[in-house]
Scaffold this motif. Structure first.
Motif, PDB file in Angstrom:
ATOM      1  N   UNK A   1      -4.720   5.236 -26.176  1.00 47.46           N
ATOM      2  CA  UNK A   1      -3.669   5.669 -25.261  1.00 47.46           C
ATOM      3  C   UNK A   1      -2.914   4.435 -24.746  1.00 47.46           C
ATOM      4  N   UNK A   2      -1.630   4.521 -24.717  1.00 36.53           N
ATOM      5  CA  UNK A   2      -0.797   3.401 -24.288  1.00 36.53           C
ATOM      6  C   UNK A   2      -0.871   3.202 -22.781  1.00 36.53           C
ATOM      7  N   UNK A   3      -0.996   1.932 -22.386  1.00 40.93           N
ATOM      8  CA  UNK A   3      -0.992   1.603 -20.957  1.00 40.93           C
ATOM      9  C   UNK A   3       0.427   1.697 -20.411  1.00 40.93           C
ATOM     10  N   UNK A   4       0.543   2.258 -19.228  1.00 36.14           N
ATOM     11  CA  UNK A   4       1.830   2.376 -18.549  1.00 36.14           C
ATOM     12  C   UNK A   4       1.751   1.533 -17.286  1.00 36.14           C
ATOM     13  N   UNK A   5       2.757   0.717 -17.066  1.00 35.33           N
ATOM     14  CA  UNK A   5       2.786  -0.098 -15.854  1.00 35.33           C
ATOM     15  C   UNK A   5       3.810   0.453 -14.881  1.00 35.33           C
ATOM     16  N   UNK A   6       3.390   0.602 -13.644  1.00 37.81           N
ATOM     17  CA  UNK A   6       4.309   0.979 -12.575  1.00 37.81           C
ATOM     18  C   UNK A   6       4.620  -0.279 -11.786  1.00 37.81           C
ATOM     19  N   UNK A   7       5.833  -0.358 -11.275  1.00 38.30           N
ATOM     20  CA  UNK A   7       6.287  -1.541 -10.556  1.00 38.30           C
ATOM     21  C   UNK A   7       6.477  -1.214  -9.081  1.00 38.30           C
ATOM     22  N   UNK A   8       5.974  -2.098  -8.223  1.00 38.40           N
ATOM     23  CA  UNK A   8       6.139  -1.957  -6.784  1.00 38.40           C
ATOM     24  C   UNK A   8       6.667  -3.279  -6.239  1.00 38.40           C
ATOM     25  N   UNK A   9       7.911  -3.282  -5.780  1.00 38.58           N
ATOM     26  CA  UNK A   9       8.535  -4.495  -5.256  1.00 38.58           C
ATOM     27  C   UNK A   9       8.366  -4.522  -3.744  1.00 38.58           C
ATOM     28  N   UNK A  10       7.495  -5.419  -3.279  1.00 36.08           N
ATOM     29  CA  UNK A  10       7.227  -5.540  -1.843  1.00 36.08           C
ATOM     30  C   UNK A  10       7.746  -6.861  -1.282  1.00 36.08           C
ATOM     31  N   UNK A  11       8.677  -7.486  -1.983  1.00 33.56           N
ATOM     32  CA  UNK A  11       9.272  -8.710  -1.460  1.00 33.56           C
ATOM     33  C   UNK A  11      10.046  -8.368  -0.192  1.00 33.56           C
ATOM     34  N   UNK A  12       9.924  -9.191   0.817  1.00 32.36           N
ATOM     35  CA  UNK A  12      10.579  -9.033   2.126  1.00 32.36           C
ATOM     36  C   UNK A  12      10.006  -7.882   2.949  1.00 32.36           C
ATOM     37  N   UNK A  13       8.871  -7.313   2.536  1.00 29.23           N
ATOM     38  CA  UNK A  13       8.201  -6.267   3.311  1.00 29.23           C
ATOM     39  C   UNK A  13       7.140  -6.941   4.175  1.00 29.23           C
ATOM     40  N   UNK A  14       7.162  -6.704   5.496  1.00 29.40           N
ATOM     41  CA  UNK A  14       6.219  -7.387   6.390  1.00 29.40           C
ATOM     42  C   UNK A  14       4.804  -6.809   6.324  1.00 29.40           C
ATOM     43  N   UNK A  15       3.855  -7.617   6.763  1.00 29.34           N
ATOM     44  CA  UNK A  15       2.464  -7.174   6.920  1.00 29.34           C
ATOM     45  C   UNK A  15       2.400  -6.309   8.174  1.00 29.34           C
ATOM     46  N   UNK A  16       1.571  -5.324   8.255  1.00 24.90           N
ATOM     47  CA  UNK A  16       0.648  -4.828   7.229  1.00 24.90           C
ATOM     48  C   UNK A  16       1.251  -3.732   6.362  1.00 24.90           C
ATOM     49  N   UNK A  17       2.561  -3.500   6.462  1.00 23.45           N
ATOM     50  CA  UNK A  17       3.197  -2.434   5.692  1.00 23.45           C
ATOM     51  C   UNK A  17       3.026  -2.639   4.190  1.00 23.45           C
ATOM     52  N   UNK A  18       3.058  -3.887   3.726  1.00 27.19           N
ATOM     53  CA  UNK A  18       2.905  -4.120   2.283  1.00 27.19           C
ATOM     54  C   UNK A  18       1.500  -3.737   1.808  1.00 27.19           C
ATOM     55  N   UNK A  19       0.488  -3.935   2.638  1.00 24.48           N
ATOM     56  CA  UNK A  19      -0.882  -3.530   2.293  1.00 24.48           C
ATOM     57  C   UNK A  19      -0.959  -2.011   2.172  1.00 24.48           C
ATOM     58  N   UNK A  20      -0.382  -1.310   3.119  1.00 21.25           N
ATOM     59  CA  UNK A  20      -0.410   0.160   3.126  1.00 21.25           C
ATOM     60  C   UNK A  20       0.321   0.711   1.903  1.00 21.25           C
ATOM     61  N   UNK A  21       1.507   0.195   1.610  1.00 20.59           N
ATOM     62  CA  UNK A  21       2.284   0.677   0.463  1.00 20.59           C
ATOM     63  C   UNK A  21       1.553   0.411  -0.847  1.00 20.59           C
ATOM     64  N   UNK A  22       0.923  -0.737  -0.951  1.00 24.44           N
ATOM     65  CA  UNK A  22       0.176  -1.085  -2.154  1.00 24.44           C
ATOM     66  C   UNK A  22      -1.021  -0.146  -2.332  1.00 24.44           C
ATOM     67  N   UNK A  23      -1.754   0.093  -1.268  1.00 29.34           N
ATOM     68  CA  UNK A  23      -2.921   0.974  -1.330  1.00 29.34           C
ATOM     69  C   UNK A  23      -2.514   2.397  -1.726  1.00 29.34           C
ATOM     70  N   UNK A  24      -1.447   2.904  -1.145  1.00 29.89           N
ATOM     71  CA  UNK A  24      -0.974   4.259  -1.487  1.00 29.89           C
ATOM     72  C   UNK A  24      -0.565   4.345  -2.960  1.00 29.89           C
ATOM     73  N   UNK A  25       0.112   3.327  -3.455  1.00 29.02           N
ATOM     74  CA  UNK A  25       0.519   3.329  -4.866  1.00 29.02           C
ATOM     75  C   UNK A  25      -0.700   3.277  -5.784  1.00 29.02           C
ATOM     76  N   UNK A  26      -1.716   2.499  -5.414  1.00 29.45           N
ATOM     77  CA  UNK A  26      -2.931   2.415  -6.226  1.00 29.45           C
ATOM     78  C   UNK A  26      -3.681   3.742  -6.269  1.00 29.45           C
ATOM     79  N   UNK A  27      -3.675   4.459  -5.172  1.00 29.32           N
ATOM     80  CA  UNK A  27      -4.367   5.746  -5.120  1.00 29.32           C
ATOM     81  C   UNK A  27      -3.723   6.780  -6.044  1.00 29.32           C
ATOM     82  N   UNK A  28      -2.460   6.584  -6.385  1.00 29.40           N
ATOM     83  CA  UNK A  28      -1.736   7.537  -7.233  1.00 29.40           C
ATOM     84  C   UNK A  28      -1.817   7.204  -8.726  1.00 29.40           C
ATOM     85  N   UNK A  29      -2.435   6.084  -9.086  1.00 30.91           N
ATOM     86  CA  UNK A  29      -2.503   5.695 -10.488  1.00 30.91           C
ATOM     87  C   UNK A  29      -3.428   6.610 -11.277  1.00 30.91           C
ATOM     88  N   UNK A  30      -3.036   6.896 -12.507  1.00 32.25           N
ATOM     89  CA  UNK A  30      -3.931   7.622 -13.408  1.00 32.25           C
ATOM     90  C   UNK A  30      -4.651   6.593 -14.290  1.00 32.25           C
TER      91      UNK A  30
END
Length: 77
Positions: A1-30
């Protein structure tokens, strides 16, 4: 099965919002997906790496320069 990469651009996003956004995106990965995250160097990089290591997520550095870093997070099977 081919790997699919999702992109999350968190440049200029302050802490701790970047941690929260990253965690939410990881939870949605298949099982055939990876997450590529762009972060600012410094506090955002440190906070995201520390928080996600504590949550047992695995990642590797793909690229980095003086201002930004690109990380790849792998889905846990």
């Amino acid at each position: 099965m081919k790997k699919v990469s999702k992109l999350l651009d968190l440049e200029s996003i302050p802490c701790p919002l970047n941690v929260v956004k990253c965690k939410l995106a990881l939870e949605k990965l298949s099982s055939n997906e990876t997450l590529i995250v762009h972060l600012d160097k410094g506090e955002p990089e440190i906070m995201v790496k520390r928080a996600l290591k504590e949550m047992k997520y695995f990642f590797k550095t793909l690229e980095e320069n003086q201002k930004t870093i690109k990380l790849e997070f792998l889905h846990e099977s």
